[in-house]
Design a protein around this motif. Structure first.
Motif, mmCIF file in Angstrom:
data_model
loop_
_atom_site.group_PDB
_atom_site.id
_atom_site.type_symbol
_atom_site.label_atom_id
_atom_site.label_comp_id
_atom_site.label_asym_id
_atom_site.label_seq_id
_atom_site.Cartn_x
_atom_site.Cartn_y
_atom_site.Cartn_z
ATOM 1 N N ASP A 211 33.145 35.032 44.000
ATOM 2 C CA ASP A 211 33.955 35.988 43.258
ATOM 3 C C ASP A 211 33.185 36.792 42.220
ATOM 4 O O ASP A 211 33.784 37.555 41.466
ATOM 5 N N THR A 212 31.873 36.631 42.151
ATOM 6 C CA THR A 212 31.081 37.433 41.210
ATOM 7 C C THR A 212 29.886 38.047 41.925
ATOM 8 O O THR A 212 29.492 37.611 43.012
ATOM 9 N N VAL A 213 29.304 39.043 41.294
ATOM 10 C CA VAL A 213 28.113 39.694 41.829
ATOM 11 C C VAL A 213 26.998 38.674 42.010
ATOM 12 O O VAL A 213 26.281 38.675 43.030
ATOM 13 N N GLU A 214 26.816 37.782 41.031
ATOM 14 C CA GLU A 214 25.741 36.802 41.094
ATOM 15 C C GLU A 214 25.888 35.888 42.307
ATOM 16 O O GLU A 214 24.914 35.612 43.016
ATOM 17 N N LYS A 215 27.094 35.414 42.585
ATOM 18 C CA LYS A 215 27.304 34.508 43.714
ATOM 19 C C LYS A 215 27.040 35.215 45.043
ATOM 20 O O LYS A 215 26.411 34.648 45.940
ATOM 21 N N ALA A 216 27.529 36.441 45.171
ATOM 22 C CA ALA A 216 27.297 37.191 46.412
ATOM 23 C C ALA A 216 25.809 37.433 46.615
ATOM 24 O O ALA A 216 25.282 37.283 47.727
ATOM 25 N N GLY A 217 25.105 37.798 45.545
ATOM 26 C CA GLY A 217 23.685 38.056 45.654
ATOM 27 C C GLY A 217 22.880 36.809 45.949
ATOM 28 O O GLY A 217 21.983 36.823 46.800
ATOM 29 N N ARG A 218 23.182 35.730 45.261
ATOM 30 C CA ARG A 218 22.443 34.480 45.451
ATOM 31 C C ARG A 218 22.579 33.966 46.875
ATOM 32 O O ARG A 218 21.615 33.495 47.486
ATOM 33 N N PHE A 219 23.783 34.052 47.441
ATOM 34 C CA PHE A 219 24.034 33.466 48.751
ATOM 35 C C PHE A 219 23.952 34.478 49.885
ATOM 36 O O PHE A 219 24.424 34.229 50.992
ATOM 37 N N TRP A 336 12.448 47.172 48.950
ATOM 38 C CA TRP A 336 13.814 47.665 48.755
ATOM 39 C C TRP A 336 14.605 46.676 47.908
ATOM 40 O O TRP A 336 14.503 45.460 48.087
ATOM 41 N N VAL A 337 15.384 47.191 46.962
ATOM 42 C CA VAL A 337 16.217 46.363 46.093
ATOM 43 C C VAL A 337 17.676 46.676 46.385
ATOM 44 O O VAL A 337 18.083 47.845 46.408
ATOM 45 N N SER A 338 18.470 45.638 46.605
ATOM 46 C CA SER A 338 19.893 45.817 46.906
ATOM 47 C C SER A 338 20.598 46.570 45.788
ATOM 48 O O SER A 338 20.387 46.281 44.605
ATOM 49 N N PRO A 339 21.462 47.536 46.121
ATOM 50 C CA PRO A 339 22.221 48.233 45.069
ATOM 51 C C PRO A 339 23.111 47.278 44.282
ATOM 52 O O PRO A 339 23.437 47.534 43.124
ATOM 53 N N LEU A 340 23.512 46.162 44.902
ATOM 54 C CA LEU A 340 24.340 45.182 44.202
ATOM 55 C C LEU A 340 23.598 44.591 43.007
ATOM 56 O O LEU A 340 24.213 44.223 42.003
ATOM 57 N N ALA A 341 22.268 44.501 43.106
ATOM 58 C CA ALA A 341 21.467 43.914 42.026
ATOM 59 C C ALA A 341 21.523 44.745 40.756
ATOM 60 O O ALA A 341 21.163 44.256 39.680
ATOM 61 N N ALA A 342 21.972 45.989 40.835
ATOM 62 C CA ALA A 342 22.020 46.858 39.661
ATOM 63 C C ALA A 342 23.221 46.587 38.774
ATOM 64 O O ALA A 342 23.360 47.207 37.710
ATOM 65 N N PHE A 343 24.093 45.647 39.176
ATOM 66 C CA PHE A 343 25.270 45.314 38.383
ATOM 67 C C PHE A 343 25.026 44.068 37.527
ATOM 68 O O PHE A 343 24.217 43.203 37.880
ATOM 69 N N LYS A 344 25.760 43.978 36.431
ATOM 70 C CA LYS A 344 25.751 42.770 35.613
ATOM 71 C C LYS A 344 26.162 41.588 36.489
ATOM 72 O O LYS A 344 27.183 41.651 37.182
ATOM 73 N N PRO A 345 25.385 40.496 36.493
ATOM 74 C CA PRO A 345 25.637 39.414 37.460
ATOM 75 C C PRO A 345 26.992 38.736 37.336
ATOM 76 O O PRO A 345 27.535 38.255 38.331
ATOM 77 N N SER A 346 27.566 38.703 36.148
ATOM 78 C CA SER A 346 28.856 38.025 35.977
ATOM 79 C C SER A 346 30.045 38.903 36.344
ATOM 80 O O SER A 346 31.198 38.471 36.250
ATOM 81 N N THR A 347 29.799 40.130 36.784
ATOM 82 C CA THR A 347 30.884 41.050 37.131
ATOM 83 C C THR A 347 31.722 40.506 38.283
ATOM 84 O O THR A 347 31.194 40.206 39.351
ATOM 85 N N PRO A 348 33.046 40.343 38.112
ATOM 86 C CA PRO A 348 33.897 39.943 39.240
ATOM 87 C C PRO A 348 33.828 41.002 40.335
ATOM 88 O O PRO A 348 33.909 42.201 40.049
ATOM 89 N N ILE A 349 33.667 40.574 41.573
ATOM 90 C CA ILE A 349 33.475 41.557 42.639
ATOM 91 C C ILE A 349 34.703 42.437 42.834
ATOM 92 O O ILE A 349 34.584 43.580 43.278
ATOM 93 N N ARG A 350 35.895 41.952 42.487
ATOM 94 C CA ARG A 350 37.087 42.789 42.635
ATOM 95 C C ARG A 350 37.058 43.981 41.677
ATOM 96 O O ARG A 350 37.722 44.989 41.915
ATOM 97 N N MET A 351 36.293 43.842 40.583
ATOM 98 C CA MET A 351 36.185 44.961 39.656
ATOM 99 C C MET A 351 35.342 46.098 40.219
ATOM 100 O O MET A 351 35.300 47.190 39.648
ATOM 101 N N LEU A 352 34.660 45.849 41.339
ATOM 102 C CA LEU A 352 33.843 46.889 41.951
ATOM 103 C C LEU A 352 34.631 47.746 42.932
ATOM 104 O O LEU A 352 34.091 48.694 43.493
#
Length: 455
Positions: A211-219, A336-352
């Motif tokens: 449910d967060t940017v960090e979790k999606a990116g890590r996994f 190449w760096v994922s565009p998702l990495a440009a967000f604050k890691p704790s951002t809830p993905i639904r806020m995107l």
């Protein structure tokens, strides 16, 4: 004796169930040709014995296989609470073997065994192989460990327990084998060890959600349905550097906040600054928050609408690209760096979610009705006035928004900073509701604030 046999039979019939919300449905999942453009097939409902055969039959007719490059076009949308472990394992194995991509579309939910199946999404080809799993930012992905389930309170023969235990252990072994399947051309596995650990510590209806940017990116879960950042800024380059390092290590668990860091360090200690802006290439030099006793930092650049980066983090002994680099060899050493990495890691993905309102006079300014809908369903509605406002974020950049003035004179303030929304200073995310001009959810209270412009 007959009752004991019947209860034992019932035990075996339901002993290995992995379901988010067990429905007791006598029918298997519905597997059909998809009616949207994000996948070829779709699977909906509880997974039971026989679903694998149904999938194989339809896949043979609808999937095209390798198109000359890869099988990335062969995709299946998932919307399921889970179900049979053994049937789900067979499906997941086939996804990985055949090169089937997995998708959780907008508003869909994928729990339990469905989540394992989702993680096995991949594309195969003669020269390219890659992970191919996509989660819409309004979709739900939840993990928990397998559990034994009975459909009644009847007694069970003690002789059945060792057999059921063996079945459960076999199911866990199958899941571990699946999870440790190799990501092509990588030292990584389809499910990282910390995700497996987190899955096993959540039981029953207690799910571990992505449910967060960090979790999606890590996994290594690709998100879609959001506005990807196309302009590199000091803040985005800082997050791109930190996330690129930390996602290789694990969930850091600290609230990495660029604005707070800038405020604490002051203007004379910039953590991210432009070092080149010419020839269509903008490059920022970033000092990682891990810097200190060890060197840690990156060069993050933008070329056209994509980001690149290289650097080294001595705290974890990990690299981005080909490790340390200079302006002279940036192209050769960056990746190449994922565009998702440009967000604050704790951002809830639904806020995107890309449903964020457009900040134009024609859409929201003027008189109308303000509505607050509580999670309990309680509705408060009054006439109000919407007025455009401007403000500054923590980095001093201009941002826009609206204030909604209630009859009492109190104000509800909605601000949009890039793709981030705040409602009265609290994180928020937009939701599409056809009957309102705009509608956002307060990320802390769960209240929905909506505005409907008068005619």
């Amino acid at each position: 004796m007959g009752e004991l046999l019947r209860s034992t039979t019932a035990f075996f019939a339901f002993a290995l169930t992995l379901a988010a919300s067990f429905t007791g449905c006598a029918y298997g999942a519905t597997i059909t040709k998809s009616d949207n453009d994000v996948c070829v097939l779709k699977l909906e409902g509880e997974i039971i014995a026989g679903d694998f055969a149904r999938f194989m039959q339809l896949a043979a007719a609808e999937f095209k296989g390798v198109d000359g490059e890869s099988s990335s076009a062969d995709t299946i949308c998932l919307n399921s609470p889970g179900g049979s472990v053994l049937e789900g394992v067979n499906l997941a194995k086939q996804f990985y073997k055949q090169g089937v991509g997995t998708v959780i579309p907008a508003g869909a939910e994928c729990h339990s065994m469905c989540a394992i199946m989702f993680m096995m999404g991949i594309a195969q080809g003669p020269e390219v192989n890659f992970v191919n799993r996509r989660l819409h930012v309004t979709g739900t992905l939840g993990f928990h460990r397998p559990y034994l389930a009975l459909d009644s309170d009847e007694l069970v023969s003690a002789r059945a327990l060792p057999v059921a235990h063996d079945w459960a252990m076999e199911a866990m072994m199958e899941l571990m084998i699946l999870a440790n399947s190799q990501v092509p051309w990588s030292a990584s596995t389809m499910m990282r060890p910390d995700l497996i650990q987190l899955m096993l510590t959540h039981v029953g209806n207690d799910f571990y959600y992505i449910d967060t940017v960090e979790k999606a990116g890590r996994f290594e879960i690709e998100l879609f349905g959001y506005d990807r950042p196309t302009e590199l800024t000091a803040e985005r380059s800082y997050y791109a550097c930190e996330n690129s390092f930390h996602w290789k290590v694990g969930l850091i668990g600290k609230d990495t906040d660029y604005a707070n860091l800038v405020q604490s360090l002051g203007a004379y200690q910039p953590v991210s600054k432009v070092v080149q802006d010419k020839g269509g290439l903008t490059i920022y030099s970033v000092t990682s928050g891990d810097a200190g006793y060890s060197e840690a930092g990156c060069l993050i650049g933008q070329k056209d609408d994509y980001f690149l980066g290289c650097g080294f983090n001595g705290m974890y002994n990990i690299s981005l690209g080909l490790s340390q680099c200079t302006l002279a060899d940036f192209y050769e050493r960056s990746q190449w760096v994922s565009p998702l990495a440009a967000f604050k890691p704790s951002t809830p993905i639904r806020m995107l979610a890309a449903h964020a309102p457009r900040w134009t006079e024609s859409m929201t300014a003027g008189s109308g009705a303000c509505v607050v809908i509580a999670p309990t369903g309680t509705v408060e509605q009054e006439p109000c006035e919407a007025r455009p406002i401007s403000a500054r974020n923590g980095s001093g950049d201009d941002i826009g928004g609206y204030e909604f003035i209630w009859p009492s004179g109190s104000k509800t303030v909605l601000l949009k900073d890039g793709t981030n929304l705040t409602l009265n200073g609290k994180p928020a995310y937009a939701v599409p509701l056809a009957s309102y001009t705009l509608c956002v959810v307060n990320g802390e209270t769960g209240n929905r604030f909506c505005f409907n412009k008068g005619s």
